[in-house]
Design a protein around this motif. Structure first.
Motif, PDB file in Angstrom:
ATOM      1  N   THR A 459      39.015  43.334  48.927  1.00 17.62           N
ATOM      2  CA  THR A 459      40.408  42.910  48.813  1.00 17.62           C
ATOM      3  C   THR A 459      41.312  43.843  49.618  1.00 17.62           C
ATOM      4  O   THR A 459      41.181  45.064  49.550  1.00 17.62           O
ATOM      5  CB  THR A 459      40.853  42.914  47.339  1.00 17.62           C
ATOM      6  OG1 THR A 459      40.017  42.007  46.608  1.00 17.62           O
ATOM      7  CG2 THR A 459      42.294  42.479  47.205  1.00 17.62           C
ATOM      8  N   LYS A 460      42.241  43.260  50.389  1.00 18.77           N
ATOM      9  CA  LYS A 460      43.178  44.046  51.185  1.00 18.77           C
ATOM     10  C   LYS A 460      44.394  44.410  50.328  1.00 18.77           C
ATOM     11  O   LYS A 460      45.073  43.539  49.787  1.00 18.77           O
ATOM     12  CB  LYS A 460      43.618  43.256  52.414  1.00 18.77           C
ATOM     13  CG  LYS A 460      42.489  42.960  53.395  1.00 18.77           C
ATOM     14  CD  LYS A 460      41.965  44.231  54.047  1.00 18.77           C
ATOM     15  CE  LYS A 460      40.898  43.936  55.098  1.00 18.77           C
ATOM     16  NZ  LYS A 460      41.419  43.169  56.237  1.00 18.77           N
ATOM     17  N   ARG A 516      46.709  46.161  42.598  1.00 15.94           N
ATOM     18  CA  ARG A 516      46.650  44.974  41.738  1.00 15.94           C
ATOM     19  C   ARG A 516      47.130  45.307  40.325  1.00 15.94           C
ATOM     20  O   ARG A 516      46.913  46.402  39.824  1.00 15.94           O
ATOM     21  CB  ARG A 516      45.225  44.420  41.715  1.00 15.94           C
ATOM     22  CG  ARG A 516      44.889  43.595  42.948  1.00 15.94           C
ATOM     23  CD  ARG A 516      43.428  43.196  43.004  1.00 15.94           C
ATOM     24  NE  ARG A 516      42.583  44.290  43.490  1.00 15.94           N
ATOM     25  CZ  ARG A 516      41.287  44.174  43.768  1.00 15.94           C
ATOM     26  NH1 ARG A 516      40.685  43.006  43.580  1.00 15.94           N
ATOM     27  NH2 ARG A 516      40.600  45.210  44.222  1.00 15.94           N
ATOM     28  N   TRP A 525      47.781  38.300  42.018  1.00 18.42           N
ATOM     29  CA  TRP A 525      47.690  39.750  42.198  1.00 18.42           C
ATOM     30  C   TRP A 525      47.869  40.457  40.858  1.00 18.42           C
ATOM     31  O   TRP A 525      47.205  41.459  40.571  1.00 18.42           O
ATOM     32  CB  TRP A 525      48.751  40.197  43.192  1.00 18.42           C
ATOM     33  CG  TRP A 525      48.537  41.552  43.787  1.00 18.42           C
ATOM     34  CD1 TRP A 525      49.288  42.670  43.572  1.00 18.42           C
ATOM     35  CD2 TRP A 525      47.521  41.938  44.719  1.00 18.42           C
ATOM     36  NE1 TRP A 525      48.813  43.726  44.302  1.00 18.42           N
ATOM     37  CE2 TRP A 525      47.722  43.305  45.020  1.00 18.42           C
ATOM     38  CE3 TRP A 525      46.459  41.270  45.330  1.00 18.42           C
ATOM     39  CZ2 TRP A 525      46.902  44.009  45.899  1.00 18.42           C
ATOM     40  CZ3 TRP A 525      45.646  41.965  46.210  1.00 18.42           C
ATOM     41  CH2 TRP A 525      45.858  43.314  46.479  1.00 18.42           C
ATOM     42  N   ASP A 528      44.752  39.716  38.591  1.00 16.70           N
ATOM     43  CA  ASP A 528      43.569  40.456  39.043  1.00 16.70           C
ATOM     44  C   ASP A 528      43.635  41.931  38.675  1.00 16.70           C
ATOM     45  O   ASP A 528      42.700  42.684  39.004  1.00 16.70           O
ATOM     46  CB  ASP A 528      43.415  40.319  40.566  1.00 16.70           C
ATOM     47  CG  ASP A 528      42.930  38.934  40.968  1.00 16.70           C
ATOM     48  OD1 ASP A 528      42.466  38.181  40.100  1.00 16.70           O
ATOM     49  OD2 ASP A 528      43.044  38.593  42.170  1.00 16.70           O
ATOM     50  N   ASN A 536      40.405  47.074  38.473  1.00 12.00           N
ATOM     51  CA  ASN A 536      40.809  46.887  39.866  1.00 12.00           C
ATOM     52  C   ASN A 536      42.007  47.757  40.224  1.00 12.00           C
ATOM     53  O   ASN A 536      42.104  48.264  41.354  1.00 12.00           O
ATOM     54  CB  ASN A 536      41.163  45.411  40.130  1.00 12.00           C
ATOM     55  CG  ASN A 536      39.942  44.519  40.198  1.00 12.00           C
ATOM     56  OD1 ASN A 536      38.853  44.959  40.547  1.00 12.00           O
ATOM     57  ND2 ASN A 536      40.114  43.253  39.851  1.00 12.00           N
ATOM     58  N   ASP A 540      41.717  50.374  43.231  1.00  9.42           N
ATOM     59  CA  ASP A 540      42.601  50.230  44.386  1.00  9.42           C
ATOM     60  C   ASP A 540      43.259  51.555  44.745  1.00  9.42           C
ATOM     61  O   ASP A 540      43.341  51.931  45.922  1.00  9.42           O
ATOM     62  CB  ASP A 540      43.689  49.186  44.102  1.00  9.42           C
ATOM     63  CG  ASP A 540      43.171  47.759  44.112  1.00  9.42           C
ATOM     64  OD1 ASP A 540      41.986  47.552  44.440  1.00  9.42           O
ATOM     65  OD2 ASP A 540      43.954  46.850  43.773  1.00  9.42           O
TER      66      ASP A 540
END
Length: 713
Positions: A459-460, A516, A525, A528, A536, A540
């Protein structure tokens, strides 16, 4: 903050060395407080956790043993940071020196008056004024919050509400820092306060159109949930107020607002995934409360009224929200709802503004805000364009619906907060105000960037960065501070803040990781990064940290992390999971005892957040939360240097969470890195009140970081 040493050695033990513990009265530079262990077993789903520091919870905030420990922590923090005292003072003077001492908001027109608030030199709080007819008319003083604050260690002015005939003003105040507001009423014609005083409120209130009836929201005195709406008639005691609505479901919060048409008082009930609205005819305060549409699981909506029709923003047709209108008589028939703005998979509808000729939509596209205007009659559409690589914009307050001029706000990491006015017909734009930054500030000296980092699952993740151009080293040797929040769908936007300059001018790169759990890239977003996807958020942040140093934005040996409240939870997790990545961590009012708090319905806000974190009464939720809960996952390992802050009267994250966390960290952590707990004994979740006082805390946090980075002045 005045500190008192209430030392009770029988309760708090002091560590004289890593291996020997003895009782002493005052900490020294090498002696950190060590809280006494009083094991309490907490068993759920056959799993027993032993909480050695549960005793630090004191709901009354009067237990001398607990206060003693907190004061010792403060004394220790003060001692350990004493060598930064001059740096703190320098930073504070820099930050305050950048402020425009005599300042005024942009006046807005509502009915017969122009309203604004002002700050006078040396004053901590705003002065509210209005001018009749034109902005140049003589000032009429509405309220001097500086006078209201006298005699209080803490003071916060909440909301204000002007009556329909503009003759009365209700205002709310918090003098305890618990977000429990008292409402008072001022007669603007005589400039006298009425005897009416409404206590225990959320600070939210709305006038009916008879100019004598005031609706307000009251909080549960224990859980602090806003759950009741009362009707007050001027001149009567609060005990005689009529309860017009009570929310029985503790997962919902209650609020009030007046419709754009001013025909209705709207009662909103909001849970994490669901909402409901009821309304009262503002022209007939004796009328019954009507329900607009009964609540549905996982369906959210907000309600307004304009030109005889209800306006409904809802995720019923798509998770990024759509806008509909419907006549009051047809509100129950979904087939009669007229779609004004369709839900889109890649565009989040945040809010909207209503004018006689134009509809203005505030939308988020690819993580950035855009303002789109739609002409009611012709359907013609236009967008307001912005050029910074990372920024934020928002619809401002526009009470005059007959106007063709839209006010909106704009800021970026290099652009001070600005208020613009655009003619929706001609596109002519006027700058009404831009935040003044005193001193040698020039936006051209600073560079902002927006980069995308691939997280471990591919995921970006967007990241906003800013640095001073002549201080940025291409060899990646700059110190780096990374900030994030990542919860509740709250987007952590790139906004200008003059205090950042104290870091940037000393060579820091500042980064915001849009992890996220926020809503930067739409509703998905957020989803998630919550419940069973919460990990997440933490992954991240860690992945962004590693990517930024790899890409040369910071020195691996000089990386710092900062976050507050739910962002403080993030700090707690990354300190447990990737301590080697950070030289220092600042955890502001951190939510770190997640399992225990979410298992206790008596703690404020718990029941309203099951859909955010999960409910530990459910076995799957319990084990998932426990696996990341910072307090439960403290282990014997080396931790970064850490500064943990809290307020004794915090109603959002109770002070005992960070206090317990620090006590456990101190018992288990390895190495000589600093671990400091800073407890403000007079304030709550938002820290110090007042325009200038807040910078004392910021200066302390920045001094902590700068000192660790080897920057001493």
């Amino acid at each position: 903050m005045a500190k008192k040493s209430l030392l009770t050695a029988a309760v708090v033990m002091m560590s004289a060395s890593p291996t020997a513990k003895s009782e002493v009265n005052m900490p020294t530079r090498t002696q950190a407080p060590v809280a006494q262990k009083k094991p309490m077993k907490l068993t759920q789903h056959g799993d027993t956790r032993v909480d050695d520091y549960y005793w630090l919870r004191d709901d009354s905030r009067q237990d001398e043993a607990v206060l003693s420990y907190l004061h010792q922590e403060n004394d220790y923090t003060e001692t350990m940071l004493s060598h930064t005292a001059q740096l703190q003072q320098t930073l504070y003077q820099e930050m305050v020196g950048r402020l425009q001492q005599n300042d005024q908001s942009v006046p807005y027109k509502k009915k017969d008056y122009w309203y604004s608030h002002r700050y006078h030199e040396g004053k901590e709080h705003p002065i509210l004024v209005r001018n009749k007819g034109t902005v140049n008319a003589p000032d009429e003083l509405l309220l001097d919050a500086n006078e209201q604050a006298k005699g209080h260690d803490y003071y916060s002015l909440g909301d204000t509400a002007i009556s329909h005939n503009q003759g009365l003003m209700a205002f709310s105040e918090d003098t305890q820092s618990r977000r429990l507001y008292t409402i008072q009423i001022k007669d603007l014609r005589s400039s006298k306060l009425l005897t009416d005083k409404l206590t225990g409120t959320s600070g939210c209130m709305v006038w009916a159109n008879d100019n004598k009836t005031l609706y307000y929201v009251k909080k549960d005195p224990q859980t602090l949930l806003p759950n009741q709406v009362y009707k007050h008639v001027i001149g009567t005691p609060q005990s005689a107020d009529e309860l017009v609505y009570e929310e029985k479901d503790a997962s919902y919060y209650v609020s009030l607002h007046k419709s754009t048409s001013e025909d209705y008082v709207v009662i909103g009930m909001y849970a994490t995934n669901s909402s409901e609205a009821r309304y009262i005819d503002a022209n007939q305060p004796e009328s019954v409360v009507e329900i607009f549409k009964p609540r549905d699981a996982k369906v959210e909506y907000t309600l307004d009224h304009f030109k005889g029709r209800f306006m409904v923003k809802t995720n019923r047709t798509g998770k990024n929200f759509a806008l509909f209108s419907v006549s009051p008589a047809q509100r129950g028939d979904l087939s009669k709802w007229q779609e004004l703005a369709a839900a889109q998979s890649d565009v989040l509808l945040q809010t909207y503004e209503l004018f006689d000729d134009w509809l203005v939509l505030e939308e988020r596209v690819n993580g950035l805000v855009q303002l789109r205007q739609v002409h009611w009659q012709t359907g013609k559409q236009k967008k307001i364009q912005f050029n910074d690589p990372t920024y934020t914009a928002w619809v401002s307050f526009n009470p005059d619906t007959s106007s063709n001029k839209l006010r909106y706000g704009y800021t970026s990491l290099t652009t001070p907060t600005s208020t613009f006015e655009v003619d929706l017909n001609t596109d002519t734009q006027t700058t009404l105000k831009q935040q003044v930054v005193n001193g040698e500030f020039s936006a051209e000296h600073y560079q902002s960037e927006r980069v995308w980092v691939a997280a471990r699952d591919g995921t970006k993740v967007p990241v906003s960065l800013v640095y001073r151009q002549d201080k940025f080293n291409q060899d990646g040797s700059n110190p780096l501070l990374i900030y994030a929040y990542g919860s509740y769908g709250s987007s952590e936007d790139a906004m200008f803040s003059a205090e950042f300059l104290s870091l940037l001018d000393r060579g820091f790169v500042y980064a915001i990781a849009h992890v996220r759990g926020g809503e930067e890239l739409g509703r998905q977003w957020y989803e998630d990064g919550k419940l069973q996807n919460k990990q997440n958020t933490f992954n991240d942040f860690i992945d962004v940290t590693q990517a930024l140093t790899k890409q040369g934005y910071g020195d691996k040996q000089k990386v710092f992390a900062m976050g507050g409240s739910a962002g403080g939870l993030l700090m707690g997790v990354v300190a447990n999971e990737a301590p080697e990545l950070y030289k220092g961590v600042v955890a502001q009012v951190p939510f770190v005892d997640v399992v225990t708090t979410m298992s206790d319905e008596s703690i404020p806000l718990t029941t309203g957040e099951y859909d955010e974190w999960g409910n530990p009464a459910n076995s799957d939720d319990y084990h998932y939360i426990k696996a990341y809960s910072p307090y439960d996952q403290v282990k014997a390992q080396a931790y970064p240097n850490m500064l943990v802050t809290t307020g004794l009267h915090d109603s959002q994250v109770q002070y005992w969470e960070p206090a317990k966390w620090v006590a456990k960290l101190r018992d288990l952590k390895q190495g000589d890195n600093m671990l400091l707990l800073d407890v403000d004994m007079e304030t709550g979740h938002g820290g110090k009140s007042g325009r200038f006082q807040q910078y004392l805390d910021t200066a302390k946090e920045y001094a902590f970081i700068l000192d660790l980075a080897g920057i001493k002045q």
